[in-house]
Design a protein around this motif. Structure first.
Motif, short mmCIF file in Angstrom:
data_model
loop_
_atom_site.label_atom_id
_atom_site.label_comp_id
_atom_site.label_asym_id
_atom_site.label_seq_id
_atom_site.Cartn_x
_atom_site.Cartn_y
_atom_site.Cartn_z
N GLU A 191 0.96 -1.07 0.07
CA GLU A 191 -0.11 -0.07 0.06
C GLU A 191 1.02 1.31 -0.08
O GLU A 191 2.11 1.23 0.66
N ALA A 192 0.27 2.33 -0.57
CA ALA A 192 1.10 3.55 -0.76
C ALA A 192 1.00 4.32 0.64
O ALA A 192 0.05 4.28 1.51
N PRO A 193 2.15 4.83 1.10
CA PRO A 193 2.09 5.71 2.34
C PRO A 193 1.17 6.89 2.22
O PRO A 193 0.63 7.22 1.09
N PRO A 194 1.04 7.40 3.23
CA PRO A 194 -0.23 8.52 3.28
C PRO A 194 0.04 9.72 2.36
O PRO A 194 -1.06 10.14 1.74
N THR A 195 1.30 10.27 2.32
CA THR A 195 1.10 11.41 1.45
C THR A 195 1.33 11.05 0.16
O THR A 195 0.67 11.99 -0.75
N ILE A 196 1.93 10.11 -0.26
CA ILE A 196 1.83 9.72 -1.82
C ILE A 196 0.17 9.12 -2.25
O ILE A 196 0.03 9.61 -3.28
N LYS A 197 -0.14 8.72 -1.43
CA LYS A 197 -1.77 8.24 -1.69
C LYS A 197 -2.42 9.58 -1.73
O LYS A 197 -3.45 9.80 -2.53
N ARG A 198 -2.23 10.44 -1.02
CA ARG A 198 -3.13 11.58 -1.00
C ARG A 198 -2.89 12.56 -2.42
O ARG A 198 -3.84 13.07 -3.08
N ILE A 199 -1.56 12.37 -2.80
CA ILE A 199 -1.15 13.39 -3.70
C ILE A 199 -1.57 12.61 -5.08
O ILE A 199 -2.17 13.17 -6.15
N PHE A 200 -1.09 11.36 -5.14
CA PHE A 200 -1.28 10.78 -6.39
C PHE A 200 -2.36 9.97 -6.62
O PHE A 200 -2.85 9.15 -7.57
#
Length: 556
Positions: free
Chosen positions: A345-354
């Motif tokens: 799973e993507a880390p939180p900031t990466i998930k938010r941005i991408f």
């Protein structure tokens, strides 16, 4: 035989006239009702719902028209093209000073609604000037360019091999030849000199003896060409984020790569000062080493996530390292997470941005950028080498010189195979007022290009201490100086820029709600038919650079 036919056709139909012809009769603008725009279209332009009423109020004040121009100024009675333009008449109580045309760059970007964009972002030039927007030939509401579907595909994640690069090169040749041969007379007529001649016909049709002008990025090249062809028809001109004065894509690519690395060194120092927050190194050299290792390791083993459509490879790290300072507070957490990311799973900031991609523009949205026109304008004027070896060898040298950002560069000659003849314009020194604003640290239009342009055509340099493309139209203090120049002729040698963030918190972008409609940085020109690459998303309302060329393209 086919190539000879293409060359002869372009020479016959697209060659510029030997001199700037004076018109025997004043050209006529056909004024008509302006297009209407749905709420979805306005949202796609970056407006908030609260701004819709103001946009429509200004649209109600706007006059929309078309003007016929020759496809070839060497054959003024021959085939005609349509140029679409807008006029927002001056509103101030003081005396009107004339018409001021605006171009947002590209090449291939629409300037049709730019008068409204400027007024909505607080650029108060409409008090004493009629603001003139227009779509250059090949773009938007003007006679539009379109290439056949392309065959070039984005490389898979990981480092680009020579074998893969040669395959891309071969397809670029095929696509470029197919594009030019689809309408050689028209594509051969897509040159900056012809747009300058179109602009002068707009001036004449408006009944102006002289024209003022604001251009950014490629729009500065248009300004220098217009001033060289029509020196006695310029009132006041301000060019921001000044383009290279010699249209050579190899020099263009190299200059941008060098500037991107210089700005990355600033970014590395900024991250090092905030090591407690980001953990990337406590000195600039340590941060550079950390990101170099990340780029290398992600190229060797690209990382994907189960919940975000993103592949992390070396090109993405290079993209991130090539962003302007307004994005650094958001990039720091991204790099911190990528340093130790393992998935799935993507880390939180990466998930938010991408995680959420912006929706495509509505079907009825006006064209913002035309990739076929972008290709033709560049390739009709590119006087540099177009061999595979020249581009590939330069790319390999950049990988060594710029171990973090070098991979964000072009690895093939963009105009390979373009069969139409190169058409050049000789820049000239002339009298008249000219301001050239260059940004000390930006990479899309490196500062040294401003100095080179002044040496080529004259003018006064305005130094902006920031790394933001076209920020003269974004920062209130610089806008004030620009207004003083256009209204009172006052010159300046410096302009405030976008400050480097002093904290790890994301800073609000300068300007007002319609900021997303103003010119934004694009790292490299677009290639017709090429799928969009991994561009870092919009940060704080400012569109960030794109390492691999994109279909849609942004003003550059």
């Amino acid at each position: 035989m086919i190539l000879r036919t293409l060359l002869m056709s372009a020479l016959a139909l697209g060659a510029p006239a030997a001199t700037a012809h004076a018109e025997t009769a004043r050209p006529a603008i056909t004024w008509q009702k302006c297009p209407g725009y749905s709420d979805d279209v306005l949202r796609a332009r970056g407006l908030r719902d609260a701004d819709f009423a103001e946009f429509r109020r200004l649209l109600g004040r706007t006059e929309c028209g078309t003007l016929s121009v020759p496809q070839s100024y060497g054959d003024p009675a021959g085939k005609q093209l349509t140029i679409a333009l807008t006029r927002l008449k001056a509103t101030g109580p003081e005396g009107r000073l004339g018409s001021l045309a605006i171009n947002p760059g590209g090449p291939g970007s629409s300037g049709y609604l730019m008068p409204i964009d400027l007024v909505m972002t607080g650029v108060g030039l409409n008090g004493r000037y009629d603001l003139i927007g227009f779509d250059p030939r090949g773009v938007g509401y003007s006679t539009k360019a379109k290439c056949p579907a392309g065959t070039v595909e984005r490389p898979p994640p990981g480092p680009v091999t020579e074998e893969l690069a040669r395959a891309v090169y071969s397809n670029v040749i095929k696509d470029n030849q197919a594009c030019a041969s689809s309408n050689p007379g028209f594509f051969g007529a897509l040159t900056t000199a012809n747009v300058a001649r179109d602009l002068d016909r707009i001036r004449a049709a408006l009944g102006e003896s002289r024209l003022s002008y604001v251009g950014v990025s490629w729009g500065t090249w248009l300004g220098t060409v217009y001033r060289s062809l029509f020196p006695d028809r310029v009132h006041r001109m301000w060019l921001d984020s000044v383009a290279l004065p010699v249209p050579r894509l190899d020099v263009f690519t190299q200059g941008r790569a060098e500037a991107a690395d210089r700005d990355f060194q600033r970014m590395a120092a900024w991250l090092a000062e905030r090591d407690a927050a980001y953990g990337l190194g406590s000195s600039k050299d340590e941060v550079v080493a950390t990101l170099t290792e990340m780029r290398t390791s992600y190229d060797a083993e690209p990382l994907t996530f189960t919940d975000v459509d993103l592949t992390v490879d070396g090109r993405l790290i290079a993209d991130i390292g090539s962003q302007p300072s307004v994005a650094w507070p958001e990039l720091g957490p991204v790099l911190k997470e990528l340093k130790d990311a393992t998935g799935p799973e993507a880390p939180p900031t990466i998930k938010r941005i991408f995680g959420e991609q912006p929706p495509p523009p509505p079907a009825d949205a006006p064209e913002r950028n035309n990739p076929a026109a972008n290709l033709a304008f560049f390739c009709n004027e590119d006087s540099g080498p177009r061999t595979f070896e020249s581009a590939w060898n330069a790319y390999q040298r950049r990988l060594v010189r710029f171990p973090v950002t070098g991979e964000a560069g072009m690895f093939f000659p963009r105009c390979a195979g373009w069969p139409l003849p190169v058409q050049t314009t000789r820049l000239r020194h002339s009298g008249g007022s000219l301001m050239l604003s260059g940004h000390l640290h930006e990479s899309p239009s490196p500062y040294e290009w401003t100095l080179q342009t002044r040496a080529a055509i004259g003018g006064s340099v305005v130094t902006v201490d920031d790394d933001m493309h076209a920020s003269a139209l974004r920062v209130p203090g610089c806008v004030t100086k620009m207004i003083d120049y256009f209204e009172k002729g006052r010159r300046t040698s410096t302009c405030p820029g976008v400050p480097v963030p002093d904290s790890t918190e994301l800073q609000p972008s300068p300007g007002s709600p319609a900021e997303a409609t103003l010119p934004a940085a694009t790292a490299f020109p677009t290639v017709a038919g090429l799928p969009a690459g991994a561009a870092f998303p919009t940060v704080a309302g400012l569109s960030a650079g794109t390492a691999f060329p994109t279909v849609a393209g942004l003003p550059g």
